[in-house]
Design a protein around this motif. Structure first.
Motif, PDB file in Angstrom:
ATOM      1  N   TYR A 168       0.859  -1.184   0.000  1.00  0.00           N
ATOM      2  CA  TYR A 168       0.000   0.000   0.000  1.00  0.00           C
ATOM      3  C   TYR A 168       0.891   1.228   0.000  1.00  0.00           C
ATOM      4  CZ  TYR A 168      -3.845  -3.126   1.330  1.00  0.00           C
ATOM      5  OH  TYR A 168      -4.783  -4.122   1.353  1.00  0.00           O
ATOM      6  N   VAL A 169       0.457   2.255  -0.714  1.00  0.00           N
ATOM      7  CA  VAL A 169       1.182   3.525  -0.748  1.00  0.00           C
ATOM      8  C   VAL A 169       0.218   4.617  -0.306  1.00  0.00           C
ATOM      9  CG1 VAL A 169       2.464   5.179  -2.169  1.00  0.00           C
ATOM     10  CG2 VAL A 169       2.647   2.722  -2.648  1.00  0.00           C
ATOM     11  N   ALA A 170       0.615   5.397   0.702  1.00  0.00           N
ATOM     12  CA  ALA A 170      -0.248   6.445   1.240  1.00  0.00           C
ATOM     13  C   ALA A 170      -0.444   7.577   0.244  1.00  0.00           C
ATOM     14  CB  ALA A 170       0.342   6.993   2.540  1.00  0.00           C
ATOM     15  N   ALA A 171      -1.485   8.371   0.477  1.00  0.00           N
ATOM     16  CA  ALA A 171      -1.839   9.452  -0.444  1.00  0.00           C
ATOM     17  C   ALA A 171      -0.852  10.617  -0.381  1.00  0.00           C
ATOM     18  CB  ALA A 171      -3.254   9.943  -0.148  1.00  0.00           C
ATOM     19  N   GLU A 172      -0.132  10.745   0.707  1.00  0.00           N
ATOM     20  CA  GLU A 172       0.804  11.864   0.867  1.00  0.00           C
ATOM     21  C   GLU A 172       2.180  11.364   1.255  1.00  0.00           C
ATOM     22  OE1 GLU A 172      -0.040  14.792  -0.005  1.00  0.00           O
ATOM     23  OE2 GLU A 172      -2.210  14.477  -0.166  1.00  0.00           O
ATOM     24  N   MET A 186      14.368  15.242   2.070  1.00  0.00           N
ATOM     25  CA  MET A 186      13.590  14.825   0.914  1.00  0.00           C
ATOM     26  C   MET A 186      12.170  14.475   1.348  1.00  0.00           C
ATOM     27  SD  MET A 186      15.589  11.157   0.522  1.00  0.00           S
ATOM     28  CE  MET A 186      14.544  10.419  -0.721  1.00  0.00           C
ATOM     29  N   GLN A 187      11.328  14.143   0.400  1.00  0.00           N
ATOM     30  CA  GLN A 187       9.960  13.712   0.662  1.00  0.00           C
ATOM     31  C   GLN A 187       9.847  12.225   0.313  1.00  0.00           C
ATOM     32  OE1 GLN A 187       7.179  15.630   1.809  1.00  0.00           O
ATOM     33  NE2 GLN A 187       8.747  17.148   2.303  1.00  0.00           N
ATOM     34  N   CYS A 188       9.554  11.408   1.325  1.00  0.00           N
ATOM     35  CA  CYS A 188       9.521   9.960   1.131  1.00  0.00           C
ATOM     36  C   CYS A 188       8.098   9.447   0.959  1.00  0.00           C
ATOM     37  CB  CYS A 188      10.141   9.241   2.338  1.00  0.00           C
ATOM     38  SG  CYS A 188      11.938   9.301   2.398  1.00  0.00           S
ATOM     39  N   LEU A 189       7.945   8.407   0.147  1.00  0.00           N
ATOM     40  CA  LEU A 189       6.694   7.677   0.085  1.00  0.00           C
ATOM     41  C   LEU A 189       6.454   6.966   1.413  1.00  0.00           C
ATOM     42  CD1 LEU A 189       7.067   5.976  -3.422  1.00  0.00           C
ATOM     43  CD2 LEU A 189       5.531   7.870  -2.862  1.00  0.00           C
ATOM     44  N   GLN A 190       5.176   6.827   1.778  1.00  0.00           N
ATOM     45  CA  GLN A 190       4.804   6.023   2.931  1.00  0.00           C
ATOM     46  C   GLN A 190       4.224   4.701   2.418  1.00  0.00           C
ATOM     47  OE1 GLN A 190       2.988   8.346   6.392  1.00  0.00           O
ATOM     48  NE2 GLN A 190       2.328   9.556   4.627  1.00  0.00           N
ATOM     49  N   VAL A 191       4.756   3.591   2.900  1.00  0.00           N
ATOM     50  CA  VAL A 191       4.335   2.289   2.386  1.00  0.00           C
ATOM     51  C   VAL A 191       4.091   1.322   3.551  1.00  0.00           C
ATOM     52  CG1 VAL A 191       5.666   2.617   0.252  1.00  0.00           C
ATOM     53  CG2 VAL A 191       6.706   1.417   2.180  1.00  0.00           C
ATOM     54  N   HIS A 194       9.679   5.026   2.785  1.00  0.00           N
ATOM     55  CA  HIS A 194      10.432   4.329   1.726  1.00  0.00           C
ATOM     56  C   HIS A 194      11.432   5.320   1.135  1.00  0.00           C
ATOM     57  CE1 HIS A 194      11.389   1.597  -1.505  1.00  0.00           C
ATOM     58  NE2 HIS A 194      11.023   2.491  -2.416  1.00  0.00           N
ATOM     59  N   TYR A 195      12.715   5.080   1.395  1.00  0.00           N
ATOM     60  CA  TYR A 195      13.767   5.990   0.950  1.00  0.00           C
ATOM     61  C   TYR A 195      14.149   5.658  -0.500  1.00  0.00           C
ATOM     62  CZ  TYR A 195      14.250   7.433   5.794  1.00  0.00           C
ATOM     63  OH  TYR A 195      14.001   7.930   7.060  1.00  0.00           O
ATOM     64  N   GLY A 196      13.412   6.196  -1.433  1.00  0.00           N
ATOM     65  CA  GLY A 196      13.654   5.923  -2.839  1.00  0.00           C
ATOM     66  C   GLY A 196      12.340   5.981  -3.586  1.00  0.00           C
ATOM     67  N   GLU A 197      12.387   5.702  -4.859  1.00  0.00           N
ATOM     68  CA  GLU A 197      11.180   5.698  -5.684  1.00  0.00           C
ATOM     69  C   GLU A 197      10.845   4.265  -6.101  1.00  0.00           C
ATOM     70  OE1 GLU A 197       9.283   8.379  -6.209  1.00  0.00           O
ATOM     71  OE2 GLU A 197      10.697   9.578  -5.020  1.00  0.00           O
ATOM     72  N   ILE A 198       9.659   4.088  -6.627  1.00  0.00           N
ATOM     73  CA  ILE A 198       9.240   2.813  -7.195  1.00  0.00           C
ATOM     74  C   ILE A 198       9.313   2.974  -8.711  1.00  0.00           C
ATOM     75  CG2 ILE A 198       7.371   1.133  -7.399  1.00  0.00           C
ATOM     76  CD1 ILE A 198       6.378   2.187  -4.632  1.00  0.00           C
ATOM     77  N   GLU A 199      10.183   2.214  -9.341  1.00  0.00           N
ATOM     78  CA  GLU A 199      10.445   2.400 -10.766  1.00  0.00           C
ATOM     79  C   GLU A 199       9.170   2.171 -11.584  1.00  0.00           C
ATOM     80  OE1 GLU A 199      13.914   0.257 -12.132  1.00  0.00           O
ATOM     81  OE2 GLU A 199      14.839   0.442 -10.141  1.00  0.00           O
ATOM     82  N   GLY A 200       8.879   3.124 -12.468  1.00  0.00           N
ATOM     83  CA  GLY A 200       7.706   3.031 -13.314  1.00  0.00           C
ATOM     84  C   GLY A 200       6.427   3.529 -12.672  1.00  0.00           C
ATOM     85  N   PHE A 201       6.513   4.038 -11.442  1.00  0.00           N
ATOM     86  CA  PHE A 201       5.330   4.481 -10.699  1.00  0.00           C
ATOM     87  C   PHE A 201       5.345   5.992 -10.572  1.00  0.00           C
ATOM     88  CE2 PHE A 201       3.445   5.076  -6.273  1.00  0.00           C
ATOM     89  CZ  PHE A 201       2.130   5.009  -6.700  1.00  0.00           C
ATOM     90  N   GLN A 202       4.240   6.635 -10.992  1.00  0.00           N
ATOM     91  CA  GLN A 202       4.117   8.088 -10.911  1.00  0.00           C
ATOM     92  C   GLN A 202       2.871   8.418 -10.075  1.00  0.00           C
ATOM     93  OE1 GLN A 202       6.206  10.358 -12.254  1.00  0.00           O
ATOM     94  NE2 GLN A 202       7.561   8.848 -13.156  1.00  0.00           N
ATOM     95  N   PRO A 203       3.008   8.492  -8.745  1.00  0.00           N
ATOM     96  CA  PRO A 203       1.834   8.725  -7.898  1.00  0.00           C
ATOM     97  C   PRO A 203       1.291  10.147  -8.029  1.00  0.00           C
ATOM     98  CG  PRO A 203       3.829   8.789  -6.572  1.00  0.00           C
ATOM     99  CD  PRO A 203       4.252   8.388  -7.949  1.00  0.00           C
ATOM    100  N   GLU A 204      -0.011  10.264  -7.954  1.00  0.00           N
ATOM    101  CA  GLU A 204      -0.666  11.565  -7.936  1.00  0.00           C
ATOM    102  C   GLU A 204      -0.902  11.977  -6.487  1.00  0.00           C
ATOM    103  OE1 GLU A 204      -1.474  13.627 -10.330  1.00  0.00           O
ATOM    104  OE2 GLU A 204      -0.758  12.359 -11.970  1.00  0.00           O
ATOM    105  N   PRO A 205      -0.547  13.205  -6.096  1.00  0.00           N
ATOM    106  CA  PRO A 205      -0.815  13.654  -4.722  1.00  0.00           C
ATOM    107  C   PRO A 205      -2.298  13.523  -4.392  1.00  0.00           C
ATOM    108  CG  PRO A 205       0.611  15.212  -5.872  1.00  0.00           C
ATOM    109  CD  PRO A 205       0.125  14.238  -6.905  1.00  0.00           C
ATOM    110  N   GLY A 206      -2.569  13.040  -3.180  1.00  0.00           N
ATOM    111  CA  GLY A 206      -3.956  12.889  -2.753  1.00  0.00           C
ATOM    112  C   GLY A 206      -4.587  11.576  -3.172  1.00  0.00           C
ATOM    113  N   THR A 207      -3.827  10.683  -3.808  1.00  0.00           N
ATOM    114  CA  THR A 207      -4.346   9.387  -4.233  1.00  0.00           C
ATOM    115  C   THR A 207      -3.571   8.274  -3.537  1.00  0.00           C
ATOM    116  OG1 THR A 207      -4.946  10.263  -6.409  1.00  0.00           O
ATOM    117  CG2 THR A 207      -4.790   7.871  -6.202  1.00  0.00           C
TER     118      THR A 207
END
Length: 222
Positions: free
Chosen positions: A142-146, A156-161, A172-185
């Motif tokens: 799961y990836v949080a909306a913010e 930096m700004q980290c994903l919450q997983v 999560h210190y890094g990105e998920i390759e191929g994933f472009q999250p929209e803020p608020g989703t």
């Protein structure tokens, strides 16, 4: 002596001529179907990058909207699919048009080549370039909306997983390759986890590569 020199010169010239007819190192070559087996991700296409998988004589591809799949063959240097089945998601018109065009091209047969380990599908300036994805373990997260502020080498700004809804969020210190999250989703993803050999001191020992967006939901702020 002169005759031997002449013969040697002729032999050298013939060898040079033969060498000149060979393609340069790293030039594109026609592959066999076995060389295409595996998972591939399109390069230089941003969020619209296509993913391609070939297993034995079956092909599946996703180019921004619906997944398409069916039997495939490789004949005369062309990858050809029989009429492709597809999922039935509704997407923006441009994404659905991209799917339809790619389906028609594959059913007609698309030239395919390998160049320095990368796959070229199509030809000319419209050719799609793919890199082969490494083998890995499939996981659901799961990836949080913010995002949340965090500190790696720099702030930096980290994903919450998290792997389970009942678990607390983890940074999560890094990105998920191929994933472009929209803020608020918020998202539930299927990802491929790949171990990284000898990562830098400030980098993760794993890579997450997007395999599929399972669910997504716009989250209203309280």
């Amino acid at each position: 002596m002169n005759q031997r020199l002449i013969l040697s010169s002729l032999a050298a010239a013939l060898l040079a001529g033969c060498a000149g007819t060979q393609g340069p190192a790293g030039s594109a070559v026609a592959p066999t179907l076995s060389q295409l087996q595996g998972e591939w991700r399109q390069l230089d296409a941003g969020p619209a990058a296509a993913s391609l998988q070939i297993a034995e004589q079956r092909l599946s591809i996703k180019a921004g909207c619906n997944g398409m799949f069916g039997p495939a063959t490789l004949e005369d240097g062309k990858l050809r699919a029989k009429p492709l089945a597809a999922t039935m998601m509704m997407c923006p018109p441009e994404a659905m048009q991209r799917d339809a065009a790619l389906s028609r091209q594959l059913e007609a047969g698309m030239p395919v080549k390998l160049e320095q380990g990368r796959l070229l599908l199509g030809e000319g300036k419209d050719a799609m370039r793919f890199e082969k994805l490494p083998q890995g373990e499939i996981k659901f997260i799961y990836v949080a909306a913010e995002r949340k502020p965090c500190s790696g080498v720099a702030p930096m700004q980290c994903l919450q997983v998290r792997a389970d809804k009942n678990q607390p969020w983890q940074l999560h210190y890094g990105e998920i390759e191929g994933f472009q999250p929209e803020p608020g989703t918020a998202y539930r993803l299927r990802v491929k986890e790949v171990k990284v050999d000898n990562p830098p001191a400030d980098a993760s020992s794993i890579r997450w590569i997007l395999d599929m967006v399972v669910e997504q939901e716009v989250v209203k702020k309280p």
